[in-house]
Design a protein around this motif. Structure first.
Motif, PDB file in Angstrom:
ATOM      1  N   PRO A 165      24.937  45.646  32.947  1.00 20.98           N
ATOM      2  CA  PRO A 165      25.724  45.757  34.424  1.00 20.98           C
ATOM      3  C   PRO A 165      27.434  45.701  34.080  1.00 20.98           C
ATOM      4  N   PHE A 166      27.684  45.419  32.410  1.00 24.45           N
ATOM      5  CA  PHE A 166      29.354  44.433  33.000  1.00 24.45           C
ATOM      6  C   PHE A 166      30.092  45.361  32.635  1.00 24.45           C
ATOM      7  N   PHE A 167      28.589  47.344  32.005  1.00 25.23           N
ATOM      8  CA  PHE A 167      29.866  48.188  31.497  1.00 25.23           C
ATOM      9  C   PHE A 167      29.445  49.158  32.246  1.00 25.23           C
ATOM     10  N   GLU A 168      28.884  49.324  33.392  1.00 25.67           N
ATOM     11  CA  GLU A 168      28.206  50.126  34.055  1.00 25.67           C
ATOM     12  C   GLU A 168      29.128  51.680  35.210  1.00 25.67           C
ATOM     13  N   THR A 169      30.305  50.873  34.965  1.00 25.80           N
ATOM     14  CA  THR A 169      31.580  52.108  35.706  1.00 25.80           C
ATOM     15  C   THR A 169      32.453  52.600  34.629  1.00 25.80           C
ATOM     16  N   SER A 170      33.144  53.087  34.802  1.00 21.10           N
ATOM     17  CA  SER A 170      34.247  53.632  34.075  1.00 21.10           C
ATOM     18  C   SER A 170      35.779  52.888  34.405  1.00 21.10           C
ATOM     19  N   LEU A 171      36.758  53.321  33.529  1.00 18.72           N
ATOM     20  CA  LEU A 171      38.192  52.961  34.215  1.00 18.72           C
ATOM     21  C   LEU A 171      39.410  53.515  34.517  1.00 18.72           C
ATOM     22  N   SER A 172      38.965  54.226  35.367  1.00 16.29           N
ATOM     23  CA  SER A 172      39.753  54.814  36.070  1.00 16.29           C
ATOM     24  C   SER A 172      41.898  54.457  36.259  1.00 16.29           C
ATOM     25  N   GLY A 173      41.357  53.206  37.010  1.00 17.57           N
ATOM     26  CA  GLY A 173      42.555  52.643  36.538  1.00 17.57           C
ATOM     27  C   GLY A 173      42.624  50.966  36.800  1.00 17.57           C
ATOM     28  N   PRO A 174      43.740  51.048  37.762  1.00 21.02           N
ATOM     29  CA  PRO A 174      43.522  49.119  38.475  1.00 21.02           C
ATOM     30  C   PRO A 174      41.628  49.123  37.880  1.00 21.02           C
ATOM     31  N   GLY A 175      41.931  47.949  37.807  1.00 21.06           N
ATOM     32  CA  GLY A 175      40.273  47.088  38.088  1.00 21.06           C
ATOM     33  C   GLY A 175      40.277  45.982  37.237  1.00 21.06           C
ATOM     34  N   MET A 176      38.995  45.118  37.181  1.00 22.32           N
ATOM     35  CA  MET A 176      38.895  43.799  37.514  1.00 22.32           C
ATOM     36  C   MET A 176      39.323  43.838  35.457  1.00 22.32           C
ATOM     37  N   LEU A 177      38.970  44.044  34.806  1.00 19.99           N
ATOM     38  CA  LEU A 177      39.496  43.773  32.878  1.00 19.99           C
ATOM     39  C   LEU A 177      40.933  43.744  33.078  1.00 19.99           C
ATOM     40  N   PRO A 178      41.334  44.594  33.457  1.00 23.77           N
ATOM     41  CA  PRO A 178      43.094  44.906  33.309  1.00 23.77           C
ATOM     42  C   PRO A 178      43.710  43.131  34.026  1.00 23.77           C
ATOM     43  N   ALA A 179      42.789  43.613  34.712  1.00 23.27           N
ATOM     44  CA  ALA A 179      43.778  42.358  35.497  1.00 23.27           C
ATOM     45  C   ALA A 179      43.235  40.720  35.282  1.00 23.27           C
ATOM     46  N   ALA A 180      42.302  40.812  34.664  1.00 25.74           N
ATOM     47  CA  ALA A 180      41.819  39.268  34.129  1.00 25.74           C
ATOM     48  C   ALA A 180      43.248  39.256  32.533  1.00 25.74           C
ATOM     49  N   MET A 181      42.950  40.302  31.070  1.00 25.67           N
ATOM     50  CA  MET A 181      43.590  40.327  30.945  1.00 25.67           C
ATOM     51  C   MET A 181      44.687  39.687  31.024  1.00 25.67           C
ATOM     52  N   VAL A 182      45.469  40.616  31.844  1.00 22.20           N
ATOM     53  CA  VAL A 182      47.018  40.222  32.169  1.00 22.20           C
ATOM     54  C   VAL A 182      47.239  38.212  32.937  1.00 22.20           C
ATOM     55  N   LEU A 183      45.937  38.412  34.083  1.00 23.95           N
ATOM     56  CA  LEU A 183      46.203  37.105  34.058  1.00 23.95           C
ATOM     57  C   LEU A 183      46.363  35.844  32.885  1.00 23.95           C
ATOM     58  N   SER A 184      44.687  35.949  31.939  1.00 15.21           N
ATOM     59  CA  SER A 184      44.689  35.394  30.763  1.00 15.21           C
ATOM     60  C   SER A 184      45.879  35.514  29.858  1.00 15.21           C
ATOM     61  N   ILE A 185      46.965  36.215  30.077  1.00 20.23           N
ATOM     62  CA  ILE A 185      48.626  35.199  29.467  1.00 20.23           C
ATOM     63  C   ILE A 185      49.504  34.629  30.658  1.00 20.23           C
ATOM     64  N   MET A 186      49.083  35.034  31.460  1.00 18.49           N
ATOM     65  CA  MET A 186      49.814  34.404  32.270  1.00 18.49           C
ATOM     66  C   MET A 186      49.521  32.915  32.434  1.00 18.49           C
ATOM     67  N   VAL A 187      48.034  32.321  32.423  1.00 21.18           N
ATOM     68  CA  VAL A 187      47.563  31.062  32.269  1.00 21.18           C
ATOM     69  C   VAL A 187      48.024  30.772  31.023  1.00 21.18           C
ATOM     70  N   LEU A 188      47.915  30.873  29.901  1.00 22.04           N
ATOM     71  CA  LEU A 188      47.701  30.614  28.453  1.00 22.04           C
ATOM     72  C   LEU A 188      48.705  30.231  28.406  1.00 22.04           C
ATOM     73  N   PRO A 189      50.560  29.788  28.891  1.00 16.57           N
ATOM     74  CA  PRO A 189      51.468  29.368  28.390  1.00 16.57           C
ATOM     75  C   PRO A 189      51.207  26.850  29.147  1.00 16.57           C
ATOM     76  N   THR A 190      50.596  27.233  30.253  1.00 22.11           N
ATOM     77  CA  THR A 190      49.551  26.254  30.704  1.00 22.11           C
ATOM     78  C   THR A 190      48.252  25.215  29.658  1.00 22.11           C
ATOM     79  N   ILE A 191      47.485  26.010  29.524  1.00 18.57           N
ATOM     80  CA  ILE A 191      46.316  25.567  28.556  1.00 18.57           C
ATOM     81  C   ILE A 191      46.899  24.866  27.705  1.00 18.57           C
ATOM     82  N   SER A 192      47.754  25.914  26.478  1.00 13.87           N
ATOM     83  CA  SER A 192      48.423  25.933  25.702  1.00 13.87           C
ATOM     84  C   SER A 192      49.110  24.106  24.957  1.00 13.87           C
TER      85      SER A 192
END
Length: 325
Positions: A165-192
């Motif tokens: 289920p986590f890979f049931e669609t292709s990545l044609s453009g914007p999606g959950m994974l790229p959003a989460a990856m960029v968001l993780s970098i944005m929260v990194l300074p606070t957590i660190s």
């Protein structure tokens, strides 16, 4: 001036009682502290009052169906934010898992003498500079760098593991994974930063005692330092999660703005903050009310996350100190 002693008691004390000016300054500072503390509380209550007041007509008209609904169509007057609630929590959890792992790892790396003091200062400043990058810049970087970089791998995973289920669609453009990856970098300074302070506050003698018992560096880190600073690290994760819940522009540019509920990491989605950012500029009077309803839900989610995090941290602190069993 030399101090003469009578027995063990000095006749000319170095310390002197506070002057009336010192007392007045102390009372003034304490008074200002109380005033600004209450002003903060009143400001939050005022914001809540304003949002709730404008959302009241929509709350009365749509009720709980607004939370469970899946359709957002202003032309037909149908509004539901369940996909946005799902997208908000899903993206924030993914970002927390990625950013939390790397944030705590960076905190350990910068506090346990893996680097010289000069290099440690350089790396610390680089991580903290990530917080100064505007959200829209992160969004543009995600569109032009992250998505093209991960698309081939994501589509290969979909072709070979699409039955998951986590890979049931292709990545044609914007999606959950790229959003989460960029968001993780944005929260990194606070957590660190918060994790680094928590780990640095662990008494050095605890680590020396672990070494004295024959522990290796990593055994001391995993078995002594991390458990001792666990409350502070968890607080860092709660702050990072709250930061991820409210992120707007980067997610509006990267998540895809699609009203659907899916476990797939490659499918487009939507979040409450992105919904507000995309719809408020052209909102009519009716839509403004439902958007305020959505903002009220986002505030409620953030408040519940902070209250739950505080309760868990307090319980962990009591267990660590031996008060609760």
């Amino acid at each position: 001036m030399a101090i003469t002693l009578e027995g063990d008691v000095p006749t000319d004390s170095v310390a002197s009682p506070p002057s009336s000016l010192d007392v007045a300054g102390d009372r003034t500072f304490r008074g200002l502290t109380y005033v600004f503390s209450w002003m903060t509380i009143f400001l939050v209550l005022y914001i809540l009052y304003e949002i709730a007041g404008k959302a009241a007509p929509a709350v009365k008209e749509y009720g709980i169906g607004f939370i469970t609904g899946t359709t957002w169509d202003a032309n037909r007057g149908e509004f539901g934010v369940f996909p946005e609630i799902w997208g908000t929590l899903y993206s924030a959890m993914l970002a927390l898992m990625i950013g939390g792992f790397f944030g705590v790892s960076i905190a350990i790396f910068l506090t346990q003498d893996f680097l010289s003091p000069k290099l440690e200062l350089v790396f610390k400043n680089i991580v903290e500079l990530l917080a100064a990058i505007p959200s829209v810049v992160y969004g543009l970087w995600g569109i032009y760098v992250v998505i093209p970089a991960i698309r081939p791998t994501a589509n290969w995973i979909h072709e070979h593991l699409g039955w998951i289920p986590f890979f049931e669609t292709s990545l044609s453009g914007p999606g959950m994974l790229p959003a989460a990856m960029v968001l993780s970098i944005m929260v990194l300074p606070t957590i660190s930063a918060v994790s680094r302070d928590a780990i640095s506050s662990v008494p050095h003698k605890l680590k020396e005692a672990a070494f004295g018992l024959g522990a290796t560096r990593w055994e001391a880190i995993v078995g002594v330092i991390i458990p001792t600073s666990a409350t502070g690290i968890f607080g860092a994760l709660v702050l990072g999660f709250g930061r991820a819940l409210g992120e707007t522009m980067a997610l509006a540019m990267l998540v895809g703005n699609s009203n659907q509920v899916s476990l797939s990491l490659f499918s487009p989605a939507n979040t409450l903050a992105a919904l507000l950012a995309n719809n408020f500029p052209e909102a009519g009077k009716q839509e403004e009310g439902v958007l305020m309803y959505a903002a009220l839900i986002l505030m409620a989610i953030t408040l519940l996350v902070n209250l739950l995090g505080t309760a868990i941290m307090n319980r962990a602190s009591r267990r660590l100190s031996g008060v609760a069993r």
